[in-house]
Design a protein around this motif. Structure first.
Motif, short mmCIF file in Angstrom:
data_model
loop_
_atom_site.label_atom_id
_atom_site.label_comp_id
_atom_site.label_asym_id
_atom_site.label_seq_id
_atom_site.Cartn_x
_atom_site.Cartn_y
_atom_site.Cartn_z
N ILE A 72 0.87 -1.17 0.00
CA ILE A 72 0.00 0.00 0.00
C ILE A 72 0.91 1.22 0.00
O ILE A 72 1.69 1.42 0.92
CB ILE A 72 -0.93 0.02 1.23
N ILE A 73 0.81 2.02 -1.06
CA ILE A 73 1.74 3.12 -1.27
C ILE A 73 0.95 4.39 -1.57
O ILE A 73 -0.03 4.37 -2.32
CB ILE A 73 2.71 2.81 -2.42
N SER A 74 1.38 5.50 -0.99
CA SER A 74 0.72 6.78 -1.24
C SER A 74 0.77 7.12 -2.72
O SER A 74 1.79 6.89 -3.39
CB SER A 74 1.39 7.89 -0.43
N GLU A 75 -0.30 7.70 -3.23
CA GLU A 75 -0.37 8.03 -4.65
C GLU A 75 0.74 8.97 -5.07
O GLU A 75 1.26 8.88 -6.19
CB GLU A 75 -1.73 8.66 -4.96
N ASN A 76 1.16 9.87 -4.17
CA ASN A 76 2.22 10.82 -4.54
C ASN A 76 3.59 10.19 -4.55
O ASN A 76 4.59 10.86 -4.77
CB ASN A 76 2.19 12.04 -3.63
N ARG A 77 3.66 8.88 -4.30
CA ARG A 77 4.93 8.14 -4.42
C ARG A 77 4.95 7.25 -5.66
O ARG A 77 5.84 6.46 -5.85
CB ARG A 77 5.16 7.26 -3.18
N LEU A 78 3.93 7.38 -6.50
CA LEU A 78 3.80 6.52 -7.67
C LEU A 78 3.84 7.34 -8.96
O LEU A 78 3.34 8.46 -9.00
CB LEU A 78 2.47 5.75 -7.62
N THR A 79 4.44 6.76 -9.98
CA THR A 79 4.47 7.38 -11.31
C THR A 79 4.05 6.34 -12.33
O THR A 79 4.70 5.30 -12.45
CB THR A 79 5.88 7.89 -11.65
N PRO A 80 2.94 6.56 -13.05
CA PRO A 80 2.51 5.58 -14.07
C PRO A 80 3.56 5.46 -15.17
O PRO A 80 4.22 6.43 -15.54
CB PRO A 80 1.21 6.19 -14.62
N ALA B 262 11.53 -2.47 -13.98
CA ALA B 262 12.13 -2.59 -12.65
C ALA B 262 13.35 -1.69 -12.51
O ALA B 262 13.66 -1.21 -11.42
CB ALA B 262 12.51 -4.04 -12.38
N LEU B 263 14.05 -1.45 -13.60
CA LEU B 263 15.26 -0.63 -13.55
C LEU B 263 14.93 0.85 -13.36
O LEU B 263 15.80 1.65 -13.01
CB LEU B 263 16.07 -0.80 -14.84
N LEU B 264 13.66 1.22 -13.59
CA LEU B 264 13.24 2.60 -13.40
C LEU B 264 13.02 2.92 -11.93
O LEU B 264 12.77 4.08 -11.58
CB LEU B 264 11.95 2.88 -14.19
N ILE C 237 23.14 12.98 -15.31
CA ILE C 237 23.61 13.57 -16.57
C ILE C 237 22.67 14.65 -17.08
O ILE C 237 23.11 15.74 -17.48
CB ILE C 237 23.78 12.47 -17.64
N PHE C 238 21.37 14.38 -17.06
CA PHE C 238 20.41 15.31 -17.65
C PHE C 238 20.02 16.44 -16.71
O PHE C 238 19.77 17.57 -17.17
CB PHE C 238 19.15 14.57 -18.10
N ASN C 239 19.97 16.17 -15.40
CA ASN C 239 19.44 17.15 -14.46
C ASN C 239 20.53 17.77 -13.59
O ASN C 239 20.66 19.00 -13.53
CB ASN C 239 18.39 16.51 -13.54
N THR C 240 21.30 16.93 -12.91
CA THR C 240 22.24 17.44 -11.92
C THR C 240 23.34 18.28 -12.56
O THR C 240 23.65 19.37 -12.08
CB THR C 240 22.88 16.27 -11.13
N VAL C 241 23.93 17.77 -13.65
CA VAL C 241 25.05 18.50 -14.28
C VAL C 241 24.68 19.08 -15.64
O VAL C 241 25.42 19.89 -16.18
CB VAL C 241 26.29 17.60 -14.43
N GLN C 242 23.54 18.64 -16.20
CA GLN C 242 23.09 19.12 -17.50
C GLN C 242 24.24 19.07 -18.53
O GLN C 242 24.65 20.07 -19.11
CB GLN C 242 22.53 20.54 -17.39
N ALA C 243 24.74 17.86 -18.72
CA ALA C 243 25.87 17.65 -19.63
C ALA C 243 25.51 18.04 -21.06
O ALA C 243 24.35 17.99 -21.48
CB ALA C 243 26.30 16.19 -19.57
N THR C 244 26.53 18.40 -21.81
CA THR C 244 26.37 18.78 -23.22
C THR C 244 27.33 17.93 -24.05
O THR C 244 28.22 17.26 -23.51
CB THR C 244 26.70 20.26 -23.43
N PRO C 245 27.20 17.95 -25.37
CA PRO C 245 28.11 17.15 -26.20
C PRO C 245 29.58 17.49 -25.98
O PRO C 245 30.44 16.63 -26.19
CB PRO C 245 27.66 17.51 -27.63
N SER C 246 29.89 18.70 -25.56
CA SER C 246 31.29 19.07 -25.35
C SER C 246 31.82 18.63 -23.98
O SER C 246 33.03 18.77 -23.72
CB SER C 246 31.47 20.58 -25.50
N SER C 247 30.95 18.11 -23.12
CA SER C 247 31.37 17.72 -21.77
C SER C 247 32.30 16.52 -21.80
O SER C 247 32.06 15.54 -22.50
CB SER C 247 30.14 17.38 -20.91
N GLN D 116 7.70 14.21 -14.71
CA GLN D 116 8.25 14.94 -15.86
C GLN D 116 9.34 14.14 -16.57
O GLN D 116 9.38 14.09 -17.81
CB GLN D 116 8.82 16.28 -15.39
N HIS D 117 10.21 13.49 -15.80
CA HIS D 117 11.39 12.87 -16.40
C HIS D 117 11.24 11.38 -16.71
O HIS D 117 11.84 10.89 -17.67
CB HIS D 117 12.61 13.07 -15.48
N PHE D 118 10.46 10.66 -15.92
CA PHE D 118 10.33 9.22 -16.16
C PHE D 118 9.72 8.90 -17.53
O PHE D 118 10.17 7.96 -18.19
CB PHE D 118 9.53 8.55 -15.05
#
Length: 253
Positions: A31-39, A50-52, A63-73, A202-204
């Protein structure tokens, strides 16, 4: 160690009591709170879904959020477990021109090559910092090994005046990170990350699209499946480096 359950969501493991997870991991129903679930889309295979739960979002999110890497990184990743390799997959998706994988296990470095590493460093026989100096300045150094030494090396590896070190690994209880202030005086940034700093709704879906379109080669992560009765073997294999990402088939005993 003993495999007998103890009350609540805790289990006896190698003579000590461990928590099974904040949302009762290893249970068939929760039993899990709805705000802890992502369809997620129905056409994502459960093995890959499962890997998600942690691995992919953490590595990709760094890569995408914390450091926002670019092709030159130019990126160096310390530790080629599930999270480190997921971060490596993220650098490949972004198109980072330099993608360095560092580990003490040769087989994990071979896998890193297969997943797009441009350089590999065997830390058990080489000095990572010396080898990285030969490759060139590192813009982003990611630690995903859980080693306090690797955390210190990641900060040292990041270039002066703008380099970023991200700590993603969990160090063993009692270990501490020793900081040399001059590393920060050189204009480096030391960042932590909360699971890749994702906004799941947003990201999943974006990560699911990567999976559905075959942009993430996940076969290496989904081949080791254990019945529930062998869960202790799965955990031992993970701890000993024999399994990259063991999956538990909850429908079998």
């Amino acid at each position: 160690g003993s495999g007998h359950n103890v009350p609540g969501s805790q289990f006896a493991w190698k003579g000590r009591t461990v928590n099974a997870g904040a949302i009762t991991t290893f249970s068939r129903h929760s039993i899990i709170s709805e705000n802890r679930l992502t369809p997620i889309p129905k056409n994502i295979p459960l093995k890959e879904a499962a890997l998600l739960g942690c691995m992919l979002p953490t590595g990709l999110g760094i890569i995408f959020n914390t450091v926002q890497a670019t092709p030159s990184s130019r990126v160096a990743i310390f530790g080629c477990g599930g999270i480190g390799l997921s971060a490596l997959l993220g650098t490949h998706l972004v198109g980072c021109k330099t993608r360095v994988a560092i580990d003490i296990n040769p087989s994990k470095l071979e896998l890193a090559k297969a997943l797009g590493a441009t350089h590999t460093i065997l830390a058990s026989t080489m000095d990572p910092l010396s080898e990285l100096n030969k490759i060139g300045p590192i813009d982003i150094a990611i630690e995903a090994s859980g080693s306090a030494l690797a955390m210190e090396q990641a900060l040292s590896a990041a270039r002066s005046q703008g380099g970023i070190a991200v700590i993603a690994g969990n160090a063993p209880f009692g270990q501490h990170l020793r900081l040399d202030p001059k590393e920060l005086n050189q204009g480096k940034r030391l960042l932590g990350t909360w699971g890749g700093d994702n906004l799941p709704d947003q990201h999943f879906p974006k990560y699911c699209t990567f999976v559905r379109e075959g942009k993430l080669p996940l076969t290496h992560f989904t081949t080791q499946i254990y019945p529930l009765s062998e869960i202790h073997k799965a955990l031992s294999d993970l701890e000993e480096g024999k399994a990259l990402r063991p999956l538990i088939d909850m429908s079998t005993l």
